[in-house]
Scaffold this motif. Structure first.
Motif, PDB file in Angstrom:
ATOM      1  N   ILE B  65       0.822  -1.202   0.000  1.00 12.60           N
ATOM      2  CA  ILE B  65       0.000   0.000   0.000  1.00 12.60           C
ATOM      3  C   ILE B  65       0.862   1.260   0.000  1.00 12.60           C
ATOM      4  O   ILE B  65       0.363   2.356  -0.142  1.00 12.60           O
ATOM      5  CB  ILE B  65      -0.966   0.034   1.218  1.00 12.60           C
ATOM      6  N   ILE B 111       3.743  -4.102   2.679  1.00 13.66           N
ATOM      7  CA  ILE B 111       2.631  -3.838   3.600  1.00 13.66           C
ATOM      8  C   ILE B 111       1.325  -4.179   2.892  1.00 13.66           C
ATOM      9  O   ILE B 111       0.894  -3.468   1.991  1.00 13.66           O
ATOM     10  CB  ILE B 111       2.601  -2.352   4.037  1.00 13.66           C
ATOM     11  N   SER B 113      -2.670  -4.579   3.095  1.00 14.31           N
ATOM     12  CA  SER B 113      -3.809  -3.992   3.840  1.00 14.31           C
ATOM     13  C   SER B 113      -3.369  -2.970   4.883  1.00 14.31           C
ATOM     14  O   SER B 113      -3.601  -1.790   4.748  1.00 14.31           O
ATOM     15  CB  SER B 113      -4.679  -5.035   4.540  1.00 14.31           C
ATOM     16  N   ASN B 114      -2.708  -3.442   5.959  1.00 16.17           N
ATOM     17  CA  ASN B 114      -2.211  -2.503   6.968  1.00 16.17           C
ATOM     18  C   ASN B 114      -1.080  -3.167   7.742  1.00 16.17           C
ATOM     19  O   ASN B 114      -0.908  -4.385   7.668  1.00 16.17           O
ATOM     20  CB  ASN B 114      -3.347  -2.066   7.913  1.00 16.17           C
ATOM     21  N   PRO B 115      -0.290  -2.387   8.484  1.00 16.08           N
ATOM     22  CA  PRO B 115       0.890  -2.961   9.156  1.00 16.08           C
ATOM     23  C   PRO B 115       0.550  -4.108  10.112  1.00 16.08           C
ATOM     24  O   PRO B 115       1.267  -5.121  10.135  1.00 16.08           O
ATOM     25  CB  PRO B 115       1.474  -1.771   9.915  1.00 16.08           C
ATOM     26  N   ASN B 116      -0.522  -3.987  10.865  1.00  9.52           N
ATOM     27  CA  ASN B 116      -0.846  -5.050  11.823  1.00  9.52           C
ATOM     28  C   ASN B 116      -1.183  -6.374  11.148  1.00  9.52           C
ATOM     29  O   ASN B 116      -0.736  -7.436  11.570  1.00  9.52           O
ATOM     30  CB  ASN B 116      -2.020  -4.635  12.714  1.00  9.52           C
ATOM     31  N   HIS B 117      -1.960  -6.289  10.092  1.00  9.08           N
ATOM     32  CA  HIS B 117      -2.324  -7.502   9.368  1.00  9.08           C
ATOM     33  C   HIS B 117      -1.065  -8.189   8.828  1.00  9.08           C
ATOM     34  O   HIS B 117      -0.889  -9.399   8.952  1.00  9.08           O
ATOM     35  CB  HIS B 117      -3.276  -7.152   8.223  1.00  9.08           C
ATOM     36  N   THR B 118      -0.159  -7.381   8.286  1.00 13.60           N
ATOM     37  CA  THR B 118       1.090  -7.921   7.730  1.00 13.60           C
ATOM     38  C   THR B 118       1.906  -8.612   8.824  1.00 13.60           C
ATOM     39  O   THR B 118       2.382  -9.736   8.656  1.00 13.60           O
ATOM     40  CB  THR B 118       1.926  -6.788   7.106  1.00 13.60           C
ATOM     41  N   GLY B 146       4.977   0.674  12.237  1.00  8.41           N
ATOM     42  CA  GLY B 146       3.566   1.008  12.412  1.00  8.41           C
ATOM     43  C   GLY B 146       2.748  -0.124  13.005  1.00  8.41           C
ATOM     44  O   GLY B 146       1.574   0.057  13.331  1.00  8.41           O
ATOM     45  N   GLN B 180       5.264   8.069   3.139  1.00 11.80           N
ATOM     46  CA  GLN B 180       4.430   7.393   4.133  1.00 11.80           C
ATOM     47  C   GLN B 180       5.235   6.899   5.329  1.00 11.80           C
ATOM     48  O   GLN B 180       4.689   6.463   6.317  1.00 11.80           O
ATOM     49  CB  GLN B 180       3.666   6.218   3.503  1.00 11.80           C
TER      50      GLN B 180
END
Lengths: 265, 447
Positions: B65, B111, B113-118, B146, B180
């Motif tokens: 992303i 990355i 979707s988002n950092p946590n998902h990754t 993140g 980013q």
């Protein structure tokens, strides 16, 4: 040991190539006050001309005598030196026996600080041989490639030095739960590990055929898949813009490559 | 998409990450388990570019992303995309490992979707290896900037090494090229990992069996040559990372043009020699007790390509030489050009029992090509030219002025109308006593 006197004799020794054989040579030369001009395995005399000119003596391995030298090295020179001597004997370097003899002789004179005397010919020659052996052991822990056959992992390699027993503990620890054979095809010996302990034994290509039994497929179908993936990976991770064959050859000598999956023809 | 295809795409995306080491961790095998980690690290193969393969280095996915200008996987780049499942990665790793192809896994990811998902996907992969396969080999994992601290903590307990790539050596470059990413975003998880490593070491010294946390330490990577940041800025940053973040390694990656973004410095050749000199300087910081300020300063801010940084330093500090091999302090022996840590140890050991002369040093395996000009043995200087600064300087200089060659390589392809004395008249440049001034940056305004 005592200094060389005029009484000393110059002798060419022959022994059986074993560690205890060499220790027996050291024992014999010490008690007969003779200086070895050459020490070789009785089947391949390193310097025939010299042997011809000098007295030539065949030494039969005597465990009692060898043990006394063994203990003397351990207590008077040190455990580390004993290990270095052993590793040096596993090398394929010509004239290694004489280097070991000279090192041990100096060791008896100097004692436990022998390895600080790196500036002497005796210590520096031995160090060079030991480094060669240890370096190859380290390389082989990385360069050995196993193929999966009928529930065991099989590897062939052709090391410069006779290092099978030095690499065995490493692989037995790492792959504790898998049956494996590491086959030195240059010397026809192999490390065989059965998930409990490892042994070194003589091993020929025909032995592998017997082990494979009636299953003529050398490699199981699944293994071909992983082998293919690894080869592709190997080619793919090289960065073309940074191509550097010289560096590659320096770090992965060509003679080892023929037994490595990703580089063999 | 089959595994082979995925492996091709996702190893292609991961290969620009230069970290390959499998050292620093000594994880033992467990009963019924497979694998261990060797403290010294083991190289399993060497690719055509001469780099070692120690770990299976792949991305979990390259769907990203983010849109960082220097990165091959940026959102706006038109590349093939793929994603592994955690199970696929674990299976590949264990099967490569059992055949002794690799030392373990280096798992990174774009990355998705988002950092946590990754981060969660990365953790799943490590868990599968450690818990299902009882894998005790080496795992190096990227901490995703993140991601929540709880996730980073969980990952740290599973792996041997973690890394967060800084990539661009200054905040300005970061703003320009990776909008980013922010400095805070990178440094916060880094110091979080640092404090957890310290805490776990303490716990382990108190209670046997306390969980380990990133026992192999953390590392990072800096890209060289994509931005105008100077060598001085870079090694100063490295020094701070070693001293204040307790980093194990900083890797330097010569920028290979993977995009033609107008924001990037336009280079045709990646600065490989500069990268090499930076690594040498890095070694001096870590193992030779040098300070960044001794090597460079704000006026002299680029490493001299003609000499390794230690020789360069010595030539600027000739008043400190020649050193007497038999009496110099250990830390001074380390400063002699051409003599490394191993040889210093040998010298230190041997001279306790024997006063060393020049020939003895050869027996010790000391390389004297450069060292001969900076030492005396029992008061005797044995260099092949007299101990005169200018003579030694010219003996040690390469045949061609590498600073000039390297700077011409790039200016040339940018502005072909700009004349170069070097290409017109290829001649041997005899180095002066004073190093040539750094080439002026070429811009159209100067013209």
């Amino acid at each position: 040991m005592e200094a060389v006197t005029q009484m000393d004799k110059y002798i060419s020794y022959l022994y059986d190539g074993s560690f205890y054989g060499l220790l027996t040579v050291i024992y014999e030369s010490y008690y007969s006050h003779s200086v070895p001009t050459d020490i070789s395995i009785d089947t391949k005399v390193v310097n025939p001309q010299q042997s011809f000119l000098n007295d030539c003596k065949l030494i039969t391995t005597d465990y009692e005598k060898a043990e006394r030298v063994y203990n003397a090295i351990q207590t008077k020179i040190g455990q580390e030196s004993l290990e270095q001597v052993y590793h040096a004997l596993l090398s394929d370097v010509k004239g290694k026996e004489l280097v070991i003899y000279n090192y041990v002789k100096l060791g008896f004179k100097i004692g436990k600080t022998i390895d600080s005397h790196l500036y002497t010919e005796e210590v520096s020659s031995l160090r060079k041989i030991v480094n060669k052996v240890n370096k190859e052991v380290h390389l082989m822990t990385g360069f050995i490639r196993f193929t999966y056959i009928n529930n065991f992992y099989y590897s062939i390699y052709e090391p410069d030095h006779n290092i099978s027993e030095l690499i065995a503990p490493f692989f037995a620890d790492r792959f504790a739960d898998q049956y494996f054979i590491i086959h030195d095809i240059k010397r026809n010996v192999a490390v065989i590990y059965d998930t409990k302990e490892w042994v070194i034994t003589s091993f020929y290509k025909s032995d592998l055929e017997n082990l494979k039994g009636y299953n003529k497929n050398l490699v199981s179908g699944n293994d071909i898949c992983y082998e293919k993936l690894w080869k592709e990976y190997f080619v793919n991770v090289a960065i073309k813009e940074r191509k550097n064959d010289r560096q590659q050859t320096l770090l992965m000598p060509k003679r080892y490559r023929k037994n490595m999956l990703e580089t063999k023809e | 998409m089959d595994i082979s295809e995925k492996l091709r795409i996702l190893s292609d995306s991961a290969k620009y990450d230069v970290s390959c080491s499998s050292s620093g961790s000594s994880r033992a095998n467990t009963p019924g388990g497979v694998g261990n980690a060797a403290t010294a690290g083991i190289c399993h193969s060497f690719t055509a570019d001469g780099r070692c393969i120690s770990l299976l280095k792949i991305l979990l996915t390259n769907y990203c992303i983010f849109d960082c200008a220097y990165c091959v996987n940026r959102l706006s780049n038109d590349v093939e995309r793929a994603a592994f499942t955690p199970d696929e990665v674990a299976d590949l790793t264990i099967n490569f490992y059992r055949r002794n192809y690799i030392e373990g896994l280096f798992l990174s990811s774009a990355i998705i979707s988002n950092p946590n998902h990754t981060m969660e996907l990365l953790i799943q992969t490590a868990k599968k290896l450690r818990n299902t396969y009882n894998f005790n080999g080496y795992i190096h994992m990227k901490a995703i900037p993140g991601a929540d601290e709880a996730l980073i903590k969980e990952a740290g307990e599973l792996v041997d090494r973690m890394s967060i790539n800084i990539e661009l050596p200054s905040n300005d470059s970061l703003k320009l090229l990776a909008p980013q990413k922010t400095k805070v975003n990178i440094l916060t998880p880094m110091s979080f990992i640092k404090s957890n490593i310290i805490a776990s070491r303490e716990e382990q010294s108190l209670f046997k069996g306390a969980p380990s946390f990133v026992p192999g330490g953390q590392s990072t990577q800096l890209i060289i040559g994509a931005t105008p940041d100077s060598d001085f800025k870079i090694i100063k940053l490295s020094e701070n990372l070693y001293n204040h973040m307790n980093l194990k390694r900083v890797y330097y990656s010569a920028y290979i043009p993977v995009s033609t973004n107008p924001k990037l410095v336009n280079i045709k050749n990646s600065p490989l020699l500069r990268e090499h000199r930076l690594y040498q300087a890095d070694w001096l910081l870590r193992f030779y007790d040098f300070k960044a300020d001794e090597l460079l300063n704000s006026t002299n801010s680029s490493l001299n390509l003609n000499f390794d940084p230690k020789t360069d330093w010595a030539l600027r500090n000739m008043d400190k030489f020649p050193l007497e091999i038999n009496s110099a302090r250990y830390k001074d022996l380390l400063r002699i050009p051409g003599i490394g840590v191993t040889c210093v140890k040998r010298i230190y050991r041997a001279r306790k029992v024997h006063s060393l002369n020049f020939e003895d040093l050869k027996k010790l395996g000391v390389m004297l090509k450069r060292a001969q000009y900076f030492i005396t043995c029992k008061g005797k200087y044995s260099g092949d030219v007299p101990f005169k600064e200018n003579l030694i300087y010219s003996r040690l200089s390469p045949r061609f002025d590498l600073n000039l060659i390297e700077s011409n390589k790039n200016t040339f392809e940018q502005l072909s109308i700009f004349p170069s004395p070097f290409l017109e008249k290829p001649k041997i440049i005899i180095p002066n006593l004073i190093p040539p001034p750094p080439p002026k940056p070429v811009s159209l305004l100067d013209f």
